[in-house]
Design a protein around this motif. Structure first.
Motif, PDB file in Angstrom:
ATOM      1  N   ASP A 416       0.825  -1.199   0.000  1.00  0.00           N
ATOM      2  CA  ASP A 416       0.000   0.000   0.000  1.00  0.00           C
ATOM      3  C   ASP A 416       0.864   1.255   0.000  1.00  0.00           C
ATOM      4  O   ASP A 416       0.504   2.264  -0.603  1.00  0.00           O
ATOM      5  CB  ASP A 416      -0.922  -0.008   1.227  1.00  0.00           C
ATOM      6  N   ARG A 917     -12.327   8.221  -8.669  1.00  0.00           N
ATOM      7  CA  ARG A 917     -11.134   8.776  -9.299  1.00  0.00           C
ATOM      8  C   ARG A 917     -11.506   9.840 -10.329  1.00  0.00           C
ATOM      9  O   ARG A 917     -12.616   9.864 -10.869  1.00  0.00           O
ATOM     10  CB  ARG A 917     -10.325   7.667  -9.962  1.00  0.00           C
ATOM     11  N   ALA A 961      -6.730   8.859  -7.418  1.00  0.00           N
ATOM     12  CA  ALA A 961      -7.424   7.631  -7.068  1.00  0.00           C
ATOM     13  C   ALA A 961      -8.598   7.945  -6.146  1.00  0.00           C
ATOM     14  O   ALA A 961      -8.678   9.030  -5.552  1.00  0.00           O
ATOM     15  CB  ALA A 961      -6.455   6.662  -6.392  1.00  0.00           C
ATOM     16  N   ARG A 993      -3.801   9.168  -3.120  1.00  0.00           N
ATOM     17  CA  ARG A 993      -2.927   8.506  -4.100  1.00  0.00           C
ATOM     18  C   ARG A 993      -3.170   9.105  -5.489  1.00  0.00           C
ATOM     19  O   ARG A 993      -4.295   9.177  -5.967  1.00  0.00           O
ATOM     20  CB  ARG A 993      -3.202   7.008  -4.146  1.00  0.00           C
ATOM     21  N   GLN A 994      -2.070   9.543  -6.086  1.00  0.00           N
ATOM     22  CA  GLN A 994      -2.103  10.034  -7.458  1.00  0.00           C
ATOM     23  C   GLN A 994      -1.459   8.991  -8.352  1.00  0.00           C
ATOM     24  O   GLN A 994      -0.400   8.447  -8.023  1.00  0.00           O
ATOM     25  CB  GLN A 994      -1.358  11.355  -7.543  1.00  0.00           C
ATOM     26  N   GLN A 995      -2.095   8.697  -9.480  1.00  0.00           N
ATOM     27  CA  GLN A 995      -1.616   7.636 -10.375  1.00  0.00           C
ATOM     28  C   GLN A 995      -1.315   8.205 -11.753  1.00  0.00           C
ATOM     29  O   GLN A 995      -1.952   9.158 -12.199  1.00  0.00           O
ATOM     30  CB  GLN A 995      -2.667   6.518 -10.485  1.00  0.00           C
ATOM     31  N   THR A1004       1.481   4.200  -9.263  1.00  0.00           N
ATOM     32  CA  THR A1004       1.501   5.280  -8.282  1.00  0.00           C
ATOM     33  C   THR A1004       2.515   6.334  -8.697  1.00  0.00           C
ATOM     34  O   THR A1004       3.686   6.026  -8.916  1.00  0.00           O
ATOM     35  CB  THR A1004       1.860   4.744  -6.893  1.00  0.00           C
ATOM     36  N   ARG A1005       2.053   7.561  -8.817  1.00  0.00           N
ATOM     37  CA  ARG A1005       2.954   8.690  -9.067  1.00  0.00           C
ATOM     38  C   ARG A1005       3.321   9.373  -7.752  1.00  0.00           C
ATOM     39  O   ARG A1005       4.485   9.667  -7.502  1.00  0.00           O
ATOM     40  CB  ARG A1005       2.274   9.683 -10.024  1.00  0.00           C
ATOM     41  N   GLN A1006       2.317   9.643  -6.924  1.00  0.00           N
ATOM     42  CA  GLN A1006       2.556  10.230  -5.612  1.00  0.00           C
ATOM     43  C   GLN A1006       1.583   9.603  -4.614  1.00  0.00           C
ATOM     44  O   GLN A1006       0.419   9.356  -4.937  1.00  0.00           O
ATOM     45  CB  GLN A1006       2.312  11.742  -5.626  1.00  0.00           C
ATOM     46  N   LEU A1007       2.075   9.393  -3.411  1.00  0.00           N
ATOM     47  CA  LEU A1007       1.217   9.000  -2.295  1.00  0.00           C
ATOM     48  C   LEU A1007       1.418  10.040  -1.200  1.00  0.00           C
ATOM     49  O   LEU A1007       2.544  10.266  -0.750  1.00  0.00           O
ATOM     50  CB  LEU A1007       1.564   7.598  -1.785  1.00  0.00           C
TER      51      LEU A1007
END
Length: 1022
Positions: A416, A917, A961, A993-995, A1004-1007
């Motif tokens: 995760d 999303r 997301a 979460r950015q995808q 995943t680009r950024q969490l």
């Protein structure tokens, strides 16, 4: 007393409804209950929370338009800590959790709202235009002090009498007026917010005083309101760079796309400490010399300061094609990296940055307005309104970085939380492993002012069908200046390993006494709530990042010193000194003037004698808009480094164009006719239906209308490598990649839409309702980016054409769906449960965006020159485009659910907000570049050949997301005047979460993680 923050919202009419009608309903309930059962006191007490819902429901039920409202329980008692968080509780309204203009960073309190999935939202304060300087048309709702607000109205299909521009919806914030209260009114509130992740506190204080007097000259009223709020937050983030295709063979005959392995360029982390201080003061004066004339003067000044300090660890890998996957790497079924080790033998490991970024912004807005209402006759009312708004903003965004090379990158992306491994504690603490890498800065300043006059006439009919006719005119002149020290960032290298041997003898290492200082050994405490371990590392200090330009000059002197050593050893020329960004160049200034002239007529009617009475309004609004912009087309030659250690070919193909800055002015105008119709049918006092149809418009933001174009000419450089050792064999230049970017397009027209709403509304109790709304918005003139050719002559008189990216009205589409909302207090439950209630809403939106000229290419163009797919649909790192992307910021599903309780002085609420999303952006910083792999078989010599510069542009779609957050509050009224409470945001400690979308999967680009926030507060009314 400190001054306060930007917009205002509400106290007035809604507050009176809360206090008076709420009290009346309470008395009715008391009386009825006592008569029915004198032996018991089963009384439903209508107090703050319930009364606020009753008031908001009454506004919705009796409104002429489709509207939803939130009303504060009392002065300063909106149910959330920011206006954006308040707005997201309304059905059909969603909040953007990314920082404005920077999808790579999170805004804890949100940065903007969408209504029914669309961002074309207009904002008002007390029915007047409201905006923030900086290029937008609406107010930054996070800049508004919620402590001063009493209610928010969201009109979803405005009528002709309302100011144009609300294609998606109109958000009206209401402030208190002295005549809203019977006499003296005072309220004092204090609170303190604690951020669990940040472990810092932020105080808030508010004070309202209001009174009214009868004098021989008429009735006077005065109100003053002050607020000060300090809000510290922290956000931790883990980022993964785009995945690149490592093909099975560079021999076209052996290439198999299905055998491609996808490796991420790298990973990193950041911890951002953010503090916003909102200040403001508000004053309102009213005078009623007689019963027919009422005047009001309001003064509203708001100021906010934002300060961000961020530690960043990021991969600086720039040669993905030289990366090697370790034997421990695990791939998924699509060949995408899951976990393992990646290194780059040419660097002796994997290059990284450790940097310190700061971002400072200060903005203020002053709104002065005078309103005169004259009841000329019992049937005729004439209202005049004069307003002057002045706003300015100034920002400084800076980044100072060191660099280091790890033996390899170790990542595990299966869980995760992504895990990005760094070096040992000893390695990360050793100064000899670090060198000074780069600085970059961006400076901006903007100011705007607007003068508005509005005159409205209302004539009431003594007629069984016609209610009244309203008509009026509005004139608004707005001027704006935008200053940018440079188009993007002024990125300037200090020392890098790739400079060694030809520009400098070696990098400026921190272990060298000549280059020491300006760093600190620091560990990010409690990173991701302690779930991720980060070793202590050397970062530039916060003080150094803020010491611009003096401290930065010293850093760049390190490069000058080393460069001079290399020049002396090799016998070549001088070394250029670093130049900080300034506002000195003419192209740093862009000015705009907009004049709007509007007139409307609207007729209200009602057929009360029908079996099911019908009432409504029909109207039309005419608007003329005229714009004048002044800007520049600017070109600054791109420096080309010609290597001296390998054979070089094609230098003669490079263009030579002299630097220039050409002024440009543009005048445009357009007219719009905006009809509207609102109908309501009452089946009975509880059940009613509405139909609304209107044509709406949304002008482009001022930053989209700028007349500033910047041209650049990076060289097309192909590096031929040994197929076994990957060592450079020769460099081939093939001309320049002539590109440009326009900040805006002054020829843009407004986005228009035909809006239709159909609602069914059942009001079964004073605070109980079930409503269903269906809506459809057919949208035209959607703004998208495309390219055009701009031709200039080089020093030899030959035409050279730049491919310039700029926005155009190039698409159409729709947004349609439905909303279901329910609220109820359950008075039929046992006594111990009396006071419990729920609120729930579900919004479904389906959307589509279609380009007016489709781009049906199977592959994206090699460079970003003439690459139509890049900004419209996105391009993968292997040159393949994605299908048509939807409208940005639009979630298909949004859900709100709240459980409320109010009894015996105790008031509590748990509220959950969830949205599915949505597309954040396409081709934005951090997920775009020019060094992808061209897998188009028609690419000739560039097919399957990776190069570092301008070979294959890529820009990935970024998606947010699904996200759900639980907030809560509990208050206790010790007396009718004094209450104490606790509010909590993000009780479930949700992560955002950015995808990034790629053909190998959604990665995943950024969490982001911001943790819970708690606020304890007390309020006393007198």
């Amino acid at each position: 007393m400190s001054k306060f923050q930007k917009t205002a919202i509400a106290a007035a009419v809604a507050q009176v409804v809360v206090l008076y009608s709420g009290a009346a309903w309470a008395q009715t309930a008391d009386s009825t209950s006592t008569q029915a059962n004198p032996a018991k006191e089963n009384v439903v007490v209508v107090s703050g929370q319930r009364a606020a819902l009753q008031s908001a429901q009454k506004l919705k039920q009796e409104s002429d338009e489709v509207v939803d409202s939130i009303v504060a329980e009392d002065i300063g008692k909106l149910p959330d800590r920011s206006v954006t968080e308040v707005l997201q509780r309304i059905a059909g309204v969603t909040m953007d959790r990314n920082m404005a203009g920077d999808p790579n960073r999170q805004a804890v309190e949100g940065s903007g709202v969408s209504v029914r999935g669309l961002t074309y939202v207009r904002s008002e304060v007390n029915g007047r235009d409201a905006f923030s300087a900086g290029g937008g048309r609406s107010l930054g709702f996070t800049d508004v002090a919620p402590e001063l607000m009493a209610g928010v109205d969201v009109y979803k299909n405005p009528s002709a009498e309302q100011i144009e521009g609300a294609l998606a919806g109109l958000v009206n914030l209401r402030t208190a007026m002295p005549f809203d209260f019977k006499g003296f009114k005072g309220s004092l509130g204090v609170s303190e917010t604690y951020s669990e992740l940040n472990r810092k506190k932020g105080p808030t204080g508010t004070l309202l005083l209001s009174n009214r007097w009868n004098t021989p000259f008429g009735e006077f009223g005065a109100l003053v309101d002050f607020a000060h709020a300090k809000n510290p937050t922290r956000t931790d983030a883990i980022g993964i760079d785009p995945y690149f295709p490592h093909v099975n063979s560079r021999n076209p005959a052996e290439y198999n796309r299905d055998a491609t392995k996808w490796l991420p360029l790298g990973g990193g982390l950041r911890s951002q400490e953010f503090e916003r201080v909102r200040r403001g003061d508000y004053a309102a004066f009213q005078w009623r010399p007689n019963r027919d004339i009422t005047t009001a003067l309001t003064y509203f000044k708001t100021r906010y300061k934002e300060d961000l300090s961020e530690r960043v660890v990021a991969s600086s890998e720039d040669k993905w094609y030289q990366q090697v996957a370790g034997t421990d790497v695990v791939y998924d079924s699509n060949g995408a990296f899951q976990s393992g080790t990646i290194s780059n033998p040419s660097y002796g490991g994997s290059p990284f940055y450790s940097s310190r970024r700061i971002n400072q912004r200060q903005s203020d807005t002053r709104d002065l307005a005078l309103n005169v209402q004259w009841r000329v006759t019992p049937a005729l009312t004439w209202t005049n309104d004069i307003q002057h708004v002045r706003s300015n903003t100034r920002g400084f965004d800076a980044d100072v970085s060191t660099g280091f090379i790890l033996p390899n990158q170790q990542m595990d992306l299966t869980g995760d939380i992504p895990h990005v491994g760094l070096g040992s504690a000893q390695f990360m603490a050793d100064p000899k492993n670090y060198y000074w890498a780069y600085t970059q800065e961006a400076l901006d300043y903007a100011k705007a002012n607007q003068k508005t006059w509005r005159s409205d006439v209302k004539f009431a009919f003594d007629d069984p069908v016609l209610r009244d006719i309203r008509f009026g005119v509005r004139m608004a002149d707005r001027e704006g200046e935008n200053h940018k020290a440079q188009k993007f960032y002024n990125w300037s290298s200090i020392t890098f390993p790739w400079m060694e041997g030809w520009q400098i003898p070696g990098v400026a290492r921190l272990s060298d006494p000549r280059f020491a200082g300006g760093t600190e050994l620091a560990q990010i405490p409690n990173f991701f709530d302690g779930k991720v371990s980060v070793p202590a590392m050397l970062y530039p200090t916060d003080a150094l990042a803020r010491d611009f330009p003096n401290g930065w000059t010293k850093l760049h002197d390190y490069h000058t010193l080393l460069c001079q050593e290399q020049a002396a050893a090799q016998g070549w020329g001088t070394c250029d000194a670093w130049k900080p960004a300034t506002f000195d160049t003419p192209s740093a200034l862009n000015t705009q003037t907009e004049k709007t002239r509007a007139a409307y007529a609207q007729l209200r009617f009602g057929f009360d004698d029908l079996k099911y009475p019908i009432d409504g309004n029909v109207g039309i609004r005419y608007v003329r808009t005229a714009n004048t912009t002044h800007g520049y087309i600017a070109y600054d030659p791109t420096n080309v480094s010609i290597p001296g250690d390998v054979p070089v070919e094609g230098v003669d193909t490079l263009v030579n164009i002299a630097k220039f800055e050409t002024p440009r002015s543009t005048d445009t105008s357009y007219n719009n006719w905006l009809p509207s119709l609102n109908l309501r049918m009452k089946v009975n006092d509880q059940l009613q239906f509405r139909f609304a149809a209107a044509k709406a418009m949304a002008r482009p933001d001022f930053n989209q209308l700028q007349s500033l174009t910047t041209l650049s000419s990076p060289a097309n450089q192909l590096t031929i490598k040994d197929p076994v050792t990957l060592a450079d064999q020769r460099v081939v230049f093939s001309g320049n990649n002539l590109t440009g970017t326009s900040d805006g397009n002054p020829l843009l027209k407004p986005v228009t839409a035909t809006n239709i709403d159909l609602t069914a509304e059942w009001y079964f109790a004073k605070a109980g309702s079930l409503t269903v709304s269906a809506f459809n918005k057919d949208i035209k003139n959607i703004i998208v980016n495309t390219t055009y050719g701009y031709t200039v002559k080089d020093v030899n008189g030959k035409d050279q054409t730049f491919a310039v990216t700029h926005p155009i009205n190039g698409a159409h589409g729709y947004a349609r769906g439905f909303e279901i909302a329910h609220q109820q207090y359950y008075d039929f439950v046992p006594d111990w449960l009396r006071g419990i209630g729920t609120q729930a809403s579900w919004t479904y939106v389906s959307s589509e965006r279609k380009l007016n000229q489709e781009v049906p290419a199977a592959f994206c163009a090699g460079s970003d020159q003439s690459n139509m797919n890049l900004s419209m649909n996105g391009c993968d790192t292997d040159g393949r485009p994605f299908g048509n992307t939807p409208l940005e910021g639009l979630s298909r599903h949004t859900i709100n659910f709240a459980v409320m309780y109010e009894q015996h002085g105790l008031s509590a609420r748990l509220a959950y907000n969830w949205r599915s999303r949505y597309l954040v952006a396409v081709n934005t910083w951090g997920s775009r570049g020019n060094n992808g792999l061209n897998t188009n078989p028609a690419a000739g010599d560039r097919f399957l050949i990776p190069t570092p510069n301008s070979d294959q542009a890529y820009g990935l779609p970024l998606w947010q997301a699904p996200y759900g957050q639980l907030d809560g509050s509990i208050f206790y009224d010790f007396t009718d005047r004094f209450r104490v409470g606790l509010e909590a945001q993000n009780l479930n400690n949700a992560k955002t979460r950015q995808q990034m979308q790629q053909h190998a999967g959604m990665f995943t680009r950024q969490l982001y993680m911001s943790g819970p926030r708690y606020t304890i507060q007390a309020q006393y009314s007198f």
